[in-house]
Design a protein around this motif. Structure first.
Motif, short mmCIF file in Angstrom:
data_model
loop_
_atom_site.label_atom_id
_atom_site.label_comp_id
_atom_site.label_asym_id
_atom_site.label_seq_id
_atom_site.Cartn_x
_atom_site.Cartn_y
_atom_site.Cartn_z
N LEU A 36 0.89 -1.38 -0.07
CA LEU A 36 0.05 0.16 -0.01
C LEU A 36 0.88 1.10 -0.05
O LEU A 36 1.69 1.21 0.65
CB LEU A 36 -0.86 0.00 1.12
CG LEU A 36 -1.96 -1.00 1.25
CD1 LEU A 36 -2.69 -1.22 2.73
CD2 LEU A 36 -2.95 -1.02 0.30
N PRO A 37 0.40 2.45 -0.75
CA PRO A 37 1.30 3.53 -0.73
C PRO A 37 1.20 4.05 0.85
O PRO A 37 0.42 4.03 1.35
CB PRO A 37 0.67 4.51 -1.68
CG PRO A 37 -0.88 3.86 -1.67
CD PRO A 37 -0.83 2.38 -1.56
N ILE A 38 2.25 4.75 1.15
CA ILE A 38 2.60 5.71 2.27
C ILE A 38 2.40 6.98 1.83
O ILE A 38 3.13 7.64 1.11
CB ILE A 38 3.87 5.24 2.79
CG1 ILE A 38 4.05 3.74 3.03
CG2 ILE A 38 4.19 6.13 4.14
CD1 ILE A 38 5.65 3.57 3.51
N ASP A 39 1.46 7.77 2.94
CA ASP A 39 1.06 9.24 2.64
C ASP A 39 0.88 9.53 4.06
O ASP A 39 0.01 9.10 4.69
CB ASP A 39 -0.17 9.32 1.73
CG ASP A 39 -0.73 10.67 1.62
OD1 ASP A 39 0.18 11.70 2.40
OD2 ASP A 39 -1.32 11.13 0.65
N PRO A 40 1.69 10.58 4.65
CA PRO A 40 1.81 11.13 6.13
C PRO A 40 0.35 11.69 6.21
O PRO A 40 -0.09 11.83 7.04
CB PRO A 40 3.05 11.68 6.26
CG PRO A 40 3.37 12.32 4.63
CD PRO A 40 3.23 10.91 3.90
N LEU A 41 -0.33 12.19 5.09
CA LEU A 41 -1.57 12.91 5.16
C LEU A 41 -2.50 11.88 4.99
O LEU A 41 -3.86 12.53 5.18
CB LEU A 41 -1.55 14.08 4.06
CG LEU A 41 -0.53 15.11 4.11
CD1 LEU A 41 -0.55 16.03 3.17
CD2 LEU A 41 -0.34 15.81 5.57
N TRP A 42 -2.47 10.75 4.90
CA TRP A 42 -3.45 9.80 4.73
C TRP A 42 -3.30 8.55 5.59
O TRP A 42 -3.23 7.55 5.35
CB TRP A 42 -3.75 9.30 3.28
CG TRP A 42 -5.27 8.92 2.87
CD1 TRP A 42 -6.03 9.51 2.19
CD2 TRP A 42 -5.69 7.65 2.96
NE1 TRP A 42 -7.26 8.97 2.03
CE2 TRP A 42 -6.98 7.68 2.44
CE3 TRP A 42 -5.32 6.29 3.52
CZ2 TRP A 42 -7.73 6.50 2.19
CZ3 TRP A 42 -5.99 5.14 3.48
CH2 TRP A 42 -7.30 5.41 2.94
N PRO A 43 -3.23 8.98 7.11
CA PRO A 43 -3.25 7.82 8.19
C PRO A 43 -4.11 6.83 7.69
O PRO A 43 -5.36 6.90 7.58
CB PRO A 43 -3.16 8.34 9.32
CG PRO A 43 -4.10 9.54 9.18
CD PRO A 43 -3.78 10.09 7.80
N ARG A 44 -3.61 5.64 8.02
CA ARG A 44 -4.29 4.21 7.90
C ARG A 44 -4.88 3.60 8.96
O ARG A 44 -4.23 3.62 10.10
CB ARG A 44 -3.77 3.28 6.96
CG ARG A 44 -3.28 3.55 5.66
CD ARG A 44 -2.30 2.45 4.84
NE ARG A 44 -2.11 2.82 3.61
CZ ARG A 44 -2.96 2.91 2.48
NH1 ARG A 44 -4.26 2.18 2.66
NH2 ARG A 44 -2.62 3.47 1.40
N ALA A 45 -6.05 2.94 8.81
CA ALA A 45 -6.71 2.19 9.94
C ALA A 45 -5.79 0.76 10.26
O ALA A 45 -5.00 0.65 9.35
CB ALA A 45 -8.14 1.83 9.83
#
Length: 313
Positions: free
Chosen positions: A6-15
């Motif tokens: 999965l892509p890592i985006d610090p502005l889109w934290p994952r559950a």
């Protein structure tokens, strides 16, 4: 389920990146991988791990709608900031008698220091240790209530995924504090329907959900299940859903609930302070469609439960 990176985006934290349980937790997740007593062949014991993986596909951000016609009155919540969510791992051997007892005891310990415990099944046999454990932490089965979202009554004789409601009654749960929502035609027998009537269980048939608002139905269910003054446990048997959205449930049938209906009911029920436990059952991750829609729905039910908890008044 594929494990595509999965892509890592610090502005889109994952559950899914939950902590381990502490002294006090808002929501605790625990796996109860039952499958060995299932009436139909299933690998439902594989599902807790699959749900945990699927959670990583979602964020923890929600926008809860405000009053109709009042745009801008909605509430924004970031679940991992609003709640302390923990994952206690899986219980061992819950299909055996000793394992079931140990699982119930462990869930009692979790429920004593959590506002809400979410059990990841497993087939519907997981409901016995989950509901029992929650009840024992909050006054016992005699005062507890049970709400099931299920196409089936689960009142069969014997010990299987078709018997959890009957078994809980025999353990001391008052059947007049049980509500079953979504019971379907062609999925039960007249004998078990009569058993539900004789016991005094409230049954809200699938057809009623076509004509009545979901908020009205959940309010009725909460009032009845909460009549004993104890904790309410909610059993979300995903086979209550239409087979098109729950192909990973061996007993799902065409004509069941839609995914958005079960998600909304899960949030509405979890928003009530009397609901202290919830389980997600009857999903076989190994029998799911290629797009893993049943497991993904199950993961969203975890998040809807968390959303309901965050919205409690």
């Amino acid at each position: 389920m594929s494990s595509t990176k999965l892509p890592i985006d610090p502005l889109w934290p994952r559950a899914g990146a939950w902590s381990t349980p502490g002294e006090s937790t808002d929501l605790t997740i625990v796996g109860v991988p039952t499958s060995k007593t299932s009436i139909s062949a299933t690998n439902a014991h594989e599902t807790p791990a699959a749900i945990r993986e699927a959670l990583r596909k979602y964020s923890t951000h929600i926008v809860a709608a405000g009053s109709p016609g009042h745009r801008g009155s909605e509430t924004e919540i970031v679940l991992h900031e609003a709640l302390n969510i923990a994952d206690a791992g899986d219980v061992a051997d819950p299909d055996t008698e000793d394992g079931e007892i140990a699982a119930a005891k462990f869930i009692t310990e979790l429920a004593a220091k959590s506002e809400l415990v979410v059990a990841l099944g497993g087939d519907n046999a997981c409901t016995v240790p989950a509901a029992l454990g929650v009840a024992e932490a909050h006054g016992g089965l005699a005062s507890a209530g049970l709400i099931t979202l299920d196409a089936h009554h689960d009142l069969r004789d014997g010990r299987s995924n078709g018997s959890p409601v009957r078994r809980l009654i025999e353990m001391g749960l008052n059947p007049r504090h049980i509500v079953q929502i979504g019971i379907a035609d062609f999925a039960n027998s007249q004998a078990y329907r009569q058993r539900a009537k004789d016991l005094g269980i409230t049954v809200i048939h699938r057809d009623e959900l076509h004509d009545r608002p979901l908020a009205e139905i959940t309010a009725e269910a909460l009032a009845i299940a909460g009549g004993g003054g104890g904790a309410i446990h909610v059993d979300l048997d995903v086979d209550v859903c239409d087979r098109s959205v729950a192909p990973g449930c061996p007993a799902s049938v065409p004509g069941g609930l839609q995914a958005h209906e079960l998600r909304r009911i899960a949030r509405l029920l979890a928003a009530d302070h009397r609901v202290r436990g919830l389980d997600i059952a009857e999903v076989d991750a190994t029998a799911d469609s290629d797009d893993a829609r049943t497991v993904r729905l199950s993961a969203l039910l975890v998040l809807e439960a968390a959303a309901g908890l965050a919205l409690r008044a």
